[in-house]
Design an enzyme around this catalytic site. Sequence first.
Site, PDB file in Angstrom:
ATOM      1  CG  HIS A   1      34.869  47.587  41.000  1.00 28.80           C
ATOM      2  ND1 HIS A   1      34.631  48.670  41.256  1.00 28.80           N
ATOM      3  CD2 HIS A   1      33.054  47.141  41.016  1.00 28.80           C
ATOM      4  CE1 HIS A   1      34.468  49.591  41.579  1.00 28.80           C
ATOM      5  NE2 HIS A   1      32.630  49.092  40.933  1.00 28.80           N
TER       6      HIS A   1
ATOM      7  CG  PHE B   1      43.630  46.393  42.831  1.00 28.48           C
ATOM      8  CD1 PHE B   1      44.148  44.926  42.341  1.00 28.48           C
ATOM      9  CD2 PHE B   1      44.093  47.411  41.896  1.00 28.48           C
ATOM     10  CE1 PHE B   1      44.781  44.451  42.061  1.00 28.48           C
ATOM     11  CE2 PHE B   1      45.083  46.280  40.247  1.00 28.48           C
ATOM     12  CZ  PHE B   1      45.378  44.779  41.040  1.00 28.48           C
ATOM     13  CG  HIS B   2      38.057  49.484  43.049  1.00 28.45           C
ATOM     14  ND1 HIS B   2      37.263  49.446  41.765  1.00 28.45           N
ATOM     15  CD2 HIS B   2      39.228  49.518  42.949  1.00 28.45           C
ATOM     16  CE1 HIS B   2      38.747  49.968  41.087  1.00 28.45           C
ATOM     17  NE2 HIS B   2      39.558  50.114  42.218  1.00 28.45           N
ATOM     18  N   PRO B   3      38.020  46.700  47.410  1.00 29.17           N
ATOM     19  CG  PRO B   3      39.358  45.776  48.941  1.00 29.17           C
ATOM     20  CD  PRO B   3      39.448  46.201  47.765  1.00 29.17           C
TER      21      PRO B   3
END
Length: 545
Positions: free
Chosen positions: A294, A468-470
């Site tokens: 994101h 922070f959503h890999p």
Amino acid sequence: MSDTVDYIVVGAGSAGCVMANRLSASGKHAVCLLEAGPKDSYPWIHIPIGYGKTMFHKVVNWGYYTDPDPNMLDRRIYWPRGRTLGGSSAINGLIYIRGQQRDYDAWAAAGNPGWSWDDCLPYFRKLENNDLGPGPTRGTEGPLNATSIKTPHPLVQGLIAAAESLGIPHVDDFNTGDQEGVGYYQLTTRNGRRCSTAVAYLRPAQRRPNLRVETDAHAMAVLFEGTRACGVRYRQHGQVRTVRARREVVLCAGALQSPQLLQLSGVGPAALLRQFGIGIVRDLPGVGENLQDHLQIRLIYETARPITTNDQLRTLSGRARIGLEWLLFRSGPLAVGINQGGLFCRVDPASRTPDTQFHFATLSADMAGGKVHPFSGCTYSVCQLRPSSRGHVRLRSADPFEAPSMQPNYLSTELDQRMTVAAVKYARKVASTPPLAGMMKREFRPGPDVRTDDEILHFCREYGATIFHPSGTARMGPASDPMAVVDERLRVHGVTGLRVVDCSIMPTLVSGNTNVPVVMLAERAADFILQDLRQDIRQTQQVAA
């Protein structure tokens, strides 16, 4: 405990702490949990607003940077990741979000039976202790707290009223499956302290004699006998050690390091492995591909009144007041963290469900975790929920201590560009809607000179950053899918005794924050492992009979 155990779990993060607890719960199975970082003893980990102190910490944060992204003006984007017990759940923004029903139904429809919303919902309920009370979609007996923000803030109240006037319903619970609405986020906190998976799951399990927790233990490779995973090599305090697994190795190292570890161990794209002289255990071209994240776009406003967290943090007396409020009552800004207001909406008329998420913060800074601005400020952070851009994670060398190449390829598709521009426009619309409009003094960033779609897109490329959503780099899918890495029970295709349990298995990114979905994944994976064990025992008994 012996250097041979039943199960090895690599990574004591959002998933690993869950796995360690559930696999060791019966007392029958010896479990070893390996964590590259230290114990979670740094005090700011446990204070919700301490997110700002851990964002750039040299010990408890890996502090990664992506490769220069050609779609982001060749910028290298900072990617923080947790490096301590609790992993990223020890340093994240604490937002308690599951995603939408359509996310999980899409996983199942893509050839992953058992992963629909209805299949996952019992596990979401199992993991949570929700202060909203029991309900058809809520649980109250789980280890992980979902805590509501009790004290209203005038800026969040203004956000709610403005969004309602635009047709967005006011909700108390974003996690019923449809998600659309505006309100206060629930947080993974307990009594004003962070409730990481280390607190929720690992602490209750650590005294079990069959659970061994090794910190400062950096996994270097999964060991194989033929195509069976049989152990892990790791470095601890300068010494290389080995622990062997009688049954399974479970990778919970996250969407960046799980694919890196697979590649280092000979499981991945054959051409890439040959490039670094790594022997091929299994050619799986999908390992490290399908990277999704994101992209966060932060709009910053100066407010008309000094009612922001900026104002409280700017003076010694203000910091003392909020410190005392936390010490005496476990309340106030220190107990809440950064983002309080949430908004899920549709900026594309063609969207059937929310396509954009707001994180509304009563403070402002140039970047997440940065120093607050010297004025009264707030932040409208927006992100497109289901990006179509895809990147990759690949080895730079055969050195397990060198960070991999990470290329997110943000905004590389026309859809993502259009949706992100529309999200910025919608954020401006919300900010200019009463009563919120009367609370804003000026738009600090991007500023009034940025008006056209091209100018907005350039702003997004110049200032956009990870939220922070890999995810997605060891994606779940059937064996017929050449890019799938794990099956529907999270077993790595083509080898035995090895699973991946973290964000990397997501075929597509969920619509929102990823911490709670990963806890659900781990709860399910633990059941898979124990079910498979019982099935193996029954088959052995039948053969013996």
